[in-house]
Scaffold this motif. Structure first.
Motif, PDB file in Angstrom:
ATOM      1  N   ALA A 168       0.827  -1.212   0.000  1.00 63.91           N
ATOM      2  CA  ALA A 168       0.000   0.000   0.000  1.00 63.91           C
ATOM      3  C   ALA A 168       0.858   1.258   0.000  1.00 63.91           C
ATOM      4  CB  ALA A 168      -0.927  -0.007   1.214  1.00 63.91           C
ATOM      5  N   ILE A 169       1.919   1.264   0.791  1.00 61.56           N
ATOM      6  CA  ILE A 169       2.778   2.452   0.856  1.00 61.56           C
ATOM      7  C   ILE A 169       3.580   2.612  -0.427  1.00 61.56           C
ATOM      8  CG2 ILE A 169       4.768   3.438   2.075  1.00 61.56           C
ATOM      9  CD1 ILE A 169       3.510   2.345   4.655  1.00 61.56           C
ATOM     10  N   GLN A 170       4.028   1.498  -1.008  1.00 59.61           N
ATOM     11  CA  GLN A 170       4.697   1.584  -2.315  1.00 59.61           C
ATOM     12  C   GLN A 170       3.741   2.135  -3.376  1.00 59.61           C
ATOM     13  OE1 GLN A 170       6.090  -2.413  -2.961  1.00 59.61           O
ATOM     14  NE2 GLN A 170       7.417  -2.356  -1.170  1.00 59.61           N
ATOM     15  N   LEU A 171       2.479   1.685  -3.310  1.00 59.02           N
ATOM     16  CA  LEU A 171       1.485   2.188  -4.258  1.00 59.02           C
ATOM     17  C   LEU A 171       1.258   3.683  -4.051  1.00 59.02           C
ATOM     18  CD1 LEU A 171      -0.626   1.770  -6.465  1.00 59.02           C
ATOM     19  CD2 LEU A 171      -2.245   1.045  -4.687  1.00 59.02           C
ATOM     20  N   ALA A 172       1.218   4.115  -2.793  1.00 62.24           N
ATOM     21  CA  ALA A 172       1.037   5.544  -2.503  1.00 62.24           C
ATOM     22  C   ALA A 172       2.161   6.368  -3.128  1.00 62.24           C
ATOM     23  CB  ALA A 172       1.001   5.769  -0.995  1.00 62.24           C
ATOM     24  N   GLU A 173       3.397   5.893  -3.030  1.00 65.14           N
ATOM     25  CA  GLU A 173       4.515   6.622  -3.617  1.00 65.14           C
ATOM     26  C   GLU A 173       4.394   6.673  -5.139  1.00 65.14           C
ATOM     27  OE1 GLU A 173       9.370   6.976  -3.395  1.00 65.14           O
ATOM     28  OE2 GLU A 173       8.341   5.477  -2.182  1.00 65.14           O
ATOM     29  N   ALA A 174       3.982   5.557  -5.754  1.00 64.96           N
ATOM     30  CA  ALA A 174       3.824   5.531  -7.204  1.00 64.96           C
ATOM     31  C   ALA A 174       2.703   6.470  -7.663  1.00 64.96           C
ATOM     32  CB  ALA A 174       3.555   4.100  -7.672  1.00 64.96           C
ATOM     33  N   LEU A 175       1.586   6.464  -6.926  1.00 65.24           N
ATOM     34  CA  LEU A 175       0.476   7.356  -7.276  1.00 65.24           C
ATOM     35  C   LEU A 175       0.877   8.812  -7.110  1.00 65.24           C
ATOM     36  CD1 LEU A 175      -2.445   5.373  -5.603  1.00 65.24           C
ATOM     37  CD2 LEU A 175      -2.079   5.676  -8.057  1.00 65.24           C
ATOM     38  N   LYS A 221      -4.820   9.238   0.689  1.00 69.98           N
ATOM     39  CA  LYS A 221      -5.748   8.305   1.335  1.00 69.98           C
ATOM     40  C   LYS A 221      -5.015   7.044   1.808  1.00 69.98           C
ATOM     41  CE  LYS A 221      -9.877   7.929  -0.292  1.00 69.98           C
ATOM     42  NZ  LYS A 221     -11.065   7.609  -1.132  1.00 69.98           N
ATOM     43  N   LEU A 222      -4.129   6.519   0.972  1.00 67.55           N
ATOM     44  CA  LEU A 222      -3.356   5.335   1.355  1.00 67.55           C
ATOM     45  C   LEU A 222      -2.397   5.647   2.505  1.00 67.55           C
ATOM     46  CD1 LEU A 222      -2.530   3.839  -2.156  1.00 67.55           C
ATOM     47  CD2 LEU A 222      -3.910   2.739  -0.384  1.00 67.55           C
ATOM     48  N   VAL A 223      -1.740   6.787   2.428  1.00 72.26           N
ATOM     49  CA  VAL A 223      -0.792   7.162   3.483  1.00 72.26           C
ATOM     50  C   VAL A 223      -1.523   7.311   4.811  1.00 72.26           C
ATOM     51  CG1 VAL A 223       0.679   9.036   4.302  1.00 72.26           C
ATOM     52  CG2 VAL A 223       0.938   8.188   1.980  1.00 72.26           C
ATOM     53  N   ALA A 259      -4.224   5.867   5.773  1.00 70.11           N
ATOM     54  CA  ALA A 259      -4.707   4.576   6.268  1.00 70.11           C
ATOM     55  C   ALA A 259      -3.580   3.679   6.768  1.00 70.11           C
ATOM     56  CB  ALA A 259      -5.501   3.860   5.171  1.00 70.11           C
ATOM     57  N   TYR A 260      -2.432   3.724   6.095  1.00 71.48           N
ATOM     58  CA  TYR A 260      -1.393   2.727   6.372  1.00 71.48           C
ATOM     59  C   TYR A 260      -0.187   3.262   7.131  1.00 71.48           C
ATOM     60  CZ  TYR A 260      -3.810  -0.595   3.374  1.00 71.48           C
ATOM     61  OH  TYR A 260      -4.732  -1.451   2.850  1.00 71.48           O
ATOM     62  N   SER A 261       0.022   4.559   7.136  1.00 72.99           N
ATOM     63  CA  SER A 261       1.200   5.107   7.821  1.00 72.99           C
ATOM     64  C   SER A 261       1.260   4.719   9.298  1.00 72.99           C
ATOM     65  CB  SER A 261       1.241   6.626   7.671  1.00 72.99           C
ATOM     66  OG  SER A 261       2.402   7.151   8.282  1.00 72.99           O
ATOM     67  N   PRO A 262       0.134   4.762  10.045  1.00 79.27           N
ATOM     68  CA  PRO A 262       0.228   4.364  11.455  1.00 79.27           C
ATOM     69  C   PRO A 262       0.717   2.925  11.651  1.00 79.27           C
ATOM     70  CG  PRO A 262      -1.828   5.521  11.045  1.00 79.27           C
ATOM     71  CD  PRO A 262      -1.219   5.256   9.700  1.00 79.27           C
ATOM     72  N   LEU A 263       0.529   2.065  10.643  1.00 78.58           N
ATOM     73  CA  LEU A 263       0.903   0.664  10.778  1.00 78.58           C
ATOM     74  C   LEU A 263       2.407   0.438  10.696  1.00 78.58           C
ATOM     75  CD1 LEU A 263      -1.911  -0.894   8.548  1.00 78.58           C
ATOM     76  CD2 LEU A 263      -1.928  -0.533  11.018  1.00 78.58           C
ATOM     77  N   VAL A 264       3.160   1.446  10.225  1.00 80.00           N
ATOM     78  CA  VAL A 264       4.614   1.289  10.149  1.00 80.00           C
ATOM     79  C   VAL A 264       5.349   2.241  11.077  1.00 80.00           C
ATOM     80  CG1 VAL A 264       4.564   0.442   7.784  1.00 80.00           C
ATOM     81  CG2 VAL A 264       4.825   2.889   8.191  1.00 80.00           C
ATOM     82  N   SER A 320       6.054   8.905   5.365  1.00 80.71           N
ATOM     83  CA  SER A 320       6.183  10.243   5.961  1.00 80.71           C
ATOM     84  C   SER A 320       6.585  11.290   4.940  1.00 80.71           C
ATOM     85  CB  SER A 320       7.203  10.197   7.107  1.00 80.71           C
ATOM     86  OG  SER A 320       6.781   9.342   8.136  1.00 80.71           O
ATOM     87  N   VAL A 321       7.528  10.958   4.062  1.00 83.58           N
ATOM     88  CA  VAL A 321       8.011  11.939   3.086  1.00 83.58           C
ATOM     89  C   VAL A 321       6.926  12.254   2.056  1.00 83.58           C
ATOM     90  CG1 VAL A 321       9.665  12.320   1.226  1.00 83.58           C
ATOM     91  CG2 VAL A 321      10.452  11.444   3.426  1.00 83.58           C
ATOM     92  N   VAL A 322       6.240  11.231   1.560  1.00 84.10           N
ATOM     93  CA  VAL A 322       5.149  11.491   0.615  1.00 84.10           C
ATOM     94  C   VAL A 322       4.083  12.361   1.262  1.00 84.10           C
ATOM     95  CG1 VAL A 322       3.227  10.398  -0.624  1.00 84.10           C
ATOM     96  CG2 VAL A 322       5.524   9.461  -0.829  1.00 84.10           C
ATOM     97  N   HIS A 323       3.734  12.049   2.505  1.00 81.68           N
ATOM     98  CA  HIS A 323       2.744  12.850   3.222  1.00 81.68           C
ATOM     99  C   HIS A 323       3.209  14.295   3.363  1.00 81.68           C
ATOM    100  CE1 HIS A 323      -0.237  12.948   6.860  1.00 81.68           C
ATOM    101  NE2 HIS A 323      -0.575  13.763   5.884  1.00 81.68           N
TER     102      HIS A 323
END
Length: 881
Positions: free
Chosen positions: A575-582, A593-595, A597-602, A615-618
């Motif tokens: 999901a985070i890799q997809l967020a960076e690609a998007l 939206k992906l960041v 949802a999934y950022s707290p999990l890492v 964090s950087v994409v956000h």
């Protein structure tokens, strides 16, 4: 079994998502009424006080204020089990559905991200603001759950708010909300009853009046403590001599409650007393469970009697006859039980409770009672029977809590549980602590499967701590020792080798390991499919094949979505890799939206690349509209890197800060950040080492950019040529694209205009063919002139892309290549009316940050540089009047 589990979860969640029944004595508190006028500007209301101070009652009064103002009300009573992310999200989703039945909840939502998306959409799309109540907030300590709540509070639309009641300080970044004037706080001093309120409470409860002197002495003794006042009122019901009773106690702490409760308990029949003591071992009270524990058949009648008399139990769900103890009274009763009964008798009560739960196919509460019984032989046997399911369902924190209740001497005798404990710690508290445990496990005491998992765990943990080469070497040594019968261990080893091979540039080997899983040589199932797609998607991204990377990563996500009962390991990284690609493709709404949802999990465990990328994409997305928030995200990333002992994470946070500062003209500050980043981590040759998060966020590229912006072109130009050639030679094409943009800028600054245009033309051709957008816009005005020259039809050489000069880059005639969404059309229409961001947010019932996100997307799709230009282009395309 699955259907039964879902039905049970829904039933329990429903009781948790209903506010408690109002007391017959409904006393309005003046301290709460005085702040009701401030609710409209509050994003968070915190009610913090010890047990028995009336926190829940205060929330009920705030609910009345919300209902008068037209807010939707969602209620969730939290408990220890809500530290499980899935359980928390399901309960939260049901609470919102109860508040807003017009937003139907899809029962097929099985992934946490789907539930999180539904929750956010439900709050933002509601026609009315939503007030979300969290009672017993102190029960939640899982950083992932806290992170989800904190992010949710930050993104609440205008008029919506969260209200929490807690016995201790809530870890939700209160200082920031306090500074912004978005926080209302109530503590014990606010919740203490005034003398007048105390008198009214006692008089209503007793139906008679004490003298003014008796009221005053009782008030002084309790110091306005709600629980003590209520207990006193119950005790006084049966007292013919109120004066003697009031003189017989003093104090304002738990001792008062114990004294009063004991006095009330003494007034009950022996049958009711013994019944209360024995059912106090239960966390939930139903007639069936109480019958099983007490070996009675009339628990339903006794619970009804206790409730009707206002003693100790409160009705949770009238239809199901579910009751609960007030926590204060439950603790008192358990203390009394320990005083009056032997350890063996108490253990027997817990055994009965465990058996009752097992008969109802509810192993989790059964496990809790087994461990509370301290019969560790039976407890461990039950745990081991359910370990595969617990681990497969990702119940790592629960498993860890159970194992950690074992005395050290008992745990030392069970090497397999030590191994499971290390596994749980690795994915809940971090790999460094787990590594220390692994070194002390005696492999000879494990069976063959345990030994295989122990061998695999060490290289996995080393990879998580960013010790890539060490992990890779050990994993290669372990590989011949794991035969095909150990499916799980082998699949995890291949996962570890895939990731380290990618980072070390051994891409053929990485694909070989992926094919081992995908080809069916081991039984990896859904996990293998997602591993294969996400690993190859990562390679596609760094090799500049953006559209294919998005397709692969989206397929990996969709594969999970298609299986409600499937293994969900690895989905977060995909999901985070997809967020960076998007993000690279300019689809910032989807990436954000992906960041979210999934950022707290890492945040708590990494790994490093996922933590950095999230964090950087956000930070990049929010920087243009909320610089302070972007800088906060980098500070948080830096702190997480220190806590997790990941120096690359700390260094990368400084590199991105350098980029921001350089864009702001803070050249000296940017150079200092780059220099510190260079020293913090022993950076390898990043043309050979493929860290996805540091693909082009490297000390070398940051320093080259700094040289260009500070007039050191002669120094930067030869280095940029060499770096670009090396990136292209190694097929590190995303990095090569970024370097070519900077090289074109360097040629332009050096007066080599034709070379600059030719270089920029080649970069634009690649960006256009693969859909790269953000890597261009991040360089801002420094390359804008060159891009405009080429787009305007100037000679960019044979490599220059053919771009239409007369229309915006993303429009042909009056039709957008990437159409605006309905929500973006609403924002655009309001923008054309001249409304501010805040005004648009209020009209659309969304947060201001959501409006800013829509505006960014509109600008990208219209190829506009600002709000005014966006309106001009929209009118030309007849999108608005």
């Amino acid at each position: 079994m699955a259907a039964e589990r879902r039905n049970y979860t829904t039933r329990i969640a429903k009781a948790k998502t209903l506010p408690p029944r109002r007391s017959a004595i409904n006393l309005q508190r003046q301290a709460i009424s005085d702040r009701e006028g401030d609710l409209s500007r509050a994003r968070l209301v915190v009610i913090q006080a010890p047990a028995g101070f009336g926190k829940t009652t205060a929330m009920m009064q705030l609910i009345d204020a919300d209902q008068r103002s037209g807010n939707l009300v969602a209620w969730l009573t939290l408990e220890e089990a809500d530290n499980d992310v899935t359980r928390f999200l399901r309960g939260f989703a049901l609470a919102l559905h109860n508040a807003n039945p017009a937003a139907p909840m899809d029962s097929d939502h099985s992934r946490n991200a789907d539930l999180a998306d539904w929750i956010i959409a439900t709050i933002e799309d509601a026609q009315q603001p939503t007030s979300i109540y969290f009672d017993n907030f102190e029960a939640v300590h899982n950083p992932v759950v806290l992170g989800l709540i904190q992010r949710g509070i930050q993104s609440l639309p205008p008029g919506s708010r969260a209200i929490i009641a807690s016995r201790k300080q809530a870890e939700l970044g209160l200082a920031k909300l306090r500074a912004r004037g978005e926080l209302i706080e109530f503590d014990a001093s606010h919740l203490r009853f005034s003398s007048e309120e105390a008198a009214e409470l006692i008089n209503r409860a007793l139906g008679s009046t004490l003298t003014a002197s008796q009221h005053e002495r009782l008030y002084r003794s309790t110091e306005g403590w709600a629980a003590a006042l209520w207990l006193a009122s119950m005790a006084l019901r049966d007292k013919t001599d109120a004066e003697t009773f009031i003189q017989s106690f003093s104090g304002s702490n738990a001792a008062v409650a114990s004294y009063l409760a004991e006095d009330v308990l003494r007034g009950l029949s022996e049958e009711l007393r013994q019944f209360l003591l024995r059912i106090s071992v239960l966390d939930e009270l139903t007639p069936e469970l109480c019958d099983a524990v007490t070996r009675r058949r009339d628990s339903a009648d006794l619970l009804t009697t206790l409730h009707q008399q206002g003693l100790f139990v409160q009705l949770e769900d009238e239809g199901q006859s579910n009751y609960s103890f007030h926590a204060l009274f439950r603790d008192f009763l358990r203390t009394q039980l320990e005083r009056q009964c032997s350890d063996a008798d108490i253990a027997d009560l817990h055994h009965r409770a465990a058996e009752a739960y097992l008969q109802r196919k509810r192993p989790i509460p059964a496990l809790h009672h087994r461990f509370r019984s301290r019969d560790y032989t039976r407890a461990i046997a039950l745990l081991q029977a359910h370990l595969p399911k617990l681990l497969d369902d990702g119940r790592l924190r629960l498993t860890l809590r159970l194992i950690d209740t074992l005395p050290g001497s008992v745990l030392a005798e069970h090497s397999y549980l030590q191994l499971v404990r290390a596994w749980c710690i690795a994915f809940t508290r971090g790999p460094n602590e787990a590594l220390a445990i692994v070194s002390g496990i005696q492999a000879e005491k494990l069976d063959s499967n345990g030994r295989a998992n122990l061998l695999v765990l060490q290289p996995m943990l080393l990879a998580m701590t960013d010790r890539i080469e060490e992990s890779h070497t050990i994993a290669l040594g372990v590989l011949p020792k794991i035969d095909g019968s150990h499916h799980f261990a082998l699949s995890m080893l291949y996962q570890s080798l895939t990731q380290t091979s990618i980072i070390l540039g051994e891409h053929d080997n990485a694909r070989k390991y992926v094919d081992k899983i995908r080809g069916g040589s081991i039984k990896s199932g859904l996990f293998g499919a997602v591993l294969a797609e996400s690993a190859e998607g990562l390679l596609d991204l760094m090799k500049g094949q953006l559209s294919q990377a998005i397709t692969r990563l989206q397929h990996a996500m969709d594969t999970f979505a298609s299986s409600r009962e499937g293994d969900r390991r690895g989905i977060t990284l995909a999901a985070i890799q997809l967020a960076e690609a998007l993000y690279e493709a300019g689809k910032v709404d989807d990436a954000l939206k992906l960041v979210d949802a999934y950022s707290p999990l890492v945040q708590e465990i990494g790994p490093a690349d996922a933590l950095i990328s999230a964090s950087v994409v956000h930070a990049k997305i929010v920087y243009e509209q909320d610089r302070n928030r972007a800088m906060e995200l980098l500070l948080e990333l830096e702190e997480r890197g220190r806590i997790l002992k990941l120096p690359r994470v700390v260094a990368t946070a400084r590199l991105q800060r350098a980029n921001f500062w350089l864009a702001e003209g803070n050249d000296s500050g940017a150079e200092e950040q780059i220099r510190i980043a260079e020293q913090l981590f022993e950076w390898p040759d990043l043309n050979q080492c493929w860290y996805v998060a540091n693909d082009y966020l490297t000390p070398e590229i940051c320093r080259l950019r700094w040289m260009l912006r500070t007039g050191k072109v002669n120094t930067a130009l030869p280095q940029l040529r060499d770096a670009t050639r090396e990136a292209e030679r190694s097929q590190h094409n995303r990095r090569a694209l970024k370097l070519r943009l900077l090289l074109a800028e360097a040629y332009q600054e050096d007066g080599q205009t034709n070379l600059a245009r030719r270089t920029m033309g080649k970069a634009l051709k690649m960006a256009h063919s693969e859909g790269f957008m953000r890597c261009l816009t991040e360089e801002g005005n420094n390359i804008a002139g060159l891009i405009n020259d080429i787009q305007a039809g100037h000679d960019g050489g044979e490599d220059a892309p053919s771009l239409a000069p007369a229309e915006p880059a993303h429009a042909v005639g009056n039709v957008l290549n990437d159409p605006l969404t309905p929500k973006e059309m609403q924002v655009l229409s309001l923008l054309a009316e001249g409304l501010s961001n805040i005004a648009m947010a209020e009209k659309l019932f969304v947060s201001e940050s959501t409006v800013r996100t829509h505006l960014r997307s509109i600008n990208l799709k219209l190829d506009a540089k600002n709000r005014t230009e966006a309106v001009v282009i929209a009118r030309r395309l007849k999108l608005v009047n």
